[in-house]
Design a protein around this motif. Structure first.
Motif, PDB file in Angstrom:
ATOM      1  N   TYR A   4      -3.480   8.499   7.190  1.00  0.00           N
ATOM      2  CA  TYR A   4      -4.399   9.633   7.065  1.00  0.00           C
ATOM      3  C   TYR A   4      -5.455   9.639   8.160  1.00  0.00           C
ATOM      4  N   GLY A   5      -5.363   8.668   9.064  1.00  0.00           N
ATOM      5  CA  GLY A   5      -6.363   8.614  10.128  1.00  0.00           C
ATOM      6  C   GLY A   5      -7.706   8.060   9.675  1.00  0.00           C
ATOM      7  N   CYS A  44      -3.988  -1.099   5.038  1.00  0.00           N
ATOM      8  CA  CYS A  44      -4.602  -0.419   6.185  1.00  0.00           C
ATOM      9  C   CYS A  44      -3.615   0.545   6.842  1.00  0.00           C
ATOM     10  N   ARG A  45      -2.341   0.198   6.786  1.00  0.00           N
ATOM     11  CA  ARG A  45      -1.300   1.083   7.309  1.00  0.00           C
ATOM     12  C   ARG A  45      -1.252   2.384   6.496  1.00  0.00           C
ATOM     13  N   VAL A  69     -11.099  15.244   3.396  1.00  0.00           N
ATOM     14  CA  VAL A  69     -11.232  14.847   4.810  1.00  0.00           C
ATOM     15  C   VAL A  69     -10.036  13.999   5.246  1.00  0.00           C
ATOM     16  N   THR A  70      -9.594  13.079   4.366  1.00  0.00           N
ATOM     17  CA  THR A  70      -8.450  12.243   4.762  1.00  0.00           C
ATOM     18  C   THR A  70      -7.163  13.065   4.831  1.00  0.00           C
ATOM     19  N   LEU A  71      -7.042  14.062   3.968  1.00  0.00           N
ATOM     20  CA  LEU A  71      -5.808  14.854   3.963  1.00  0.00           C
ATOM     21  C   LEU A  71      -5.754  15.868   5.099  1.00  0.00           C
ATOM     22  N   MET A 111       2.798   7.443   8.101  1.00  0.00           N
ATOM     23  CA  MET A 111       2.931   6.275   7.228  1.00  0.00           C
ATOM     24  C   MET A 111       4.285   5.610   7.450  1.00  0.00           C
ATOM     25  N   CYS A 112       5.304   6.441   7.602  1.00  0.00           N
ATOM     26  CA  CYS A 112       6.644   5.905   7.872  1.00  0.00           C
ATOM     27  C   CYS A 112       6.659   5.198   9.223  1.00  0.00           C
ATOM     28  N   ALA A 113       6.096   5.856  10.240  1.00  0.00           N
ATOM     29  CA  ALA A 113       6.133   5.288  11.591  1.00  0.00           C
ATOM     30  C   ALA A 113       5.410   3.938  11.620  1.00  0.00           C
ATOM     31  N   LEU A 114       4.242   3.883  10.968  1.00  0.00           N
ATOM     32  CA  LEU A 114       3.456   2.650  10.982  1.00  0.00           C
ATOM     33  C   LEU A 114       4.161   1.537  10.213  1.00  0.00           C
ATOM     34  N   SER A 115       5.013   1.917   9.253  1.00  0.00           N
ATOM     35  CA  SER A 115       5.712   0.918   8.447  1.00  0.00           C
ATOM     36  C   SER A 115       7.121   0.643   8.966  1.00  0.00           C
ATOM     37  N   GLY A 116       7.489   1.281  10.052  1.00  0.00           N
ATOM     38  CA  GLY A 116       8.829   1.074  10.595  1.00  0.00           C
ATOM     39  C   GLY A 116       9.924   1.632   9.699  1.00  0.00           C
TER      40      GLY A 116
END
Ligand SMILES: [Ca+2]
Length: 181
Positions: A130-131, A124-125, A16-18, A38-43
């Motif tokens: 994975y939403g 959490c990031r 489900v996460t994938l 993941m990249c976007a959320l971590s800058g």
């Protein structure tokens, strides 16, 4: 719960996460999207350095899974669970051989301040990539740090990942590392 039921439930949650786009199949774009988010959320730029390596590692992970499942474009939940049971359940060495390197890259991208630990926000990031809903992510954090503040070192993060993919103990914190839902 017997072992098969436990594994089906655990790998089913990972499915489900994938399935980031919610199509009911794991497609190359799901993996691409998870890594890019993941990249976007971590800058982190997804086209350079560790970001780029992460995106490429996710693409390769999908290709390898698709090959094993005999489903080049989209892998269904049943096929996914079957491959996981076959390749990883009870076989920690298979994780170390094939997947630990991807875990290292995830760690590198999500450890924004580069202090060698993932705290609650970093973690959490990772799950937001994975939403995973925030309350499900926070419950995972509570299981990983039952006595207080989350501070996951690289080895510990890999150990929980190894437990998730290969372990057979429902009570192991790693069983819940991708969210409790
Ligand atoms: Ca999908």
């Amino acid at each position: 719960m017997d072992l098969n039921e436990f594994l089906e439930d655990k790998y089913g949650r990972r499915f489900v996460t994938l399935d980031v786009n919610g199509s009911g199949l794991l497609e190359p774009e799901d993996y691409e999207e998870a890594a890019t988010r993941m990249c976007a959320l971590s800058g982190t730029r997804p086209d350079l350095g560790s970001g780029r390596r992460l995106v490429e590692a996710y693409r390769a992970a999908h290709r390898s899974l698709a090959r094993a499942a005999g489903a080049p474009y989209g892998i269904g939940r049943k096929e996914f669970t079957a491959v996981m049971c076959d390749r990883l359940a009870g076989r920690p060495e298979a994780f170390d051989h094939g997947m630990a390197a991807v875990g290292e890259l995830v760690f590198e991208v999500c450890d924004i301040d580069r202090d060698g630990f993932l705290d609650e926000r970093d973690y959490c990031r990772f799950l937001a990539g994975y939403g995973v809903p925030r309350d499900a992510a926070l419950e995972a954090v509570r299981r990983l740090a039952p006595t207080g503040r989350l501070r996951l070192g690289r080895e510990e993060f890999l150990a929980h990942s190894r437990d998730f993919y290969c372990g057979t103990d429902p009570a192991a914190p790693g069983t819940w590392m991708f969210g409790v839902f």
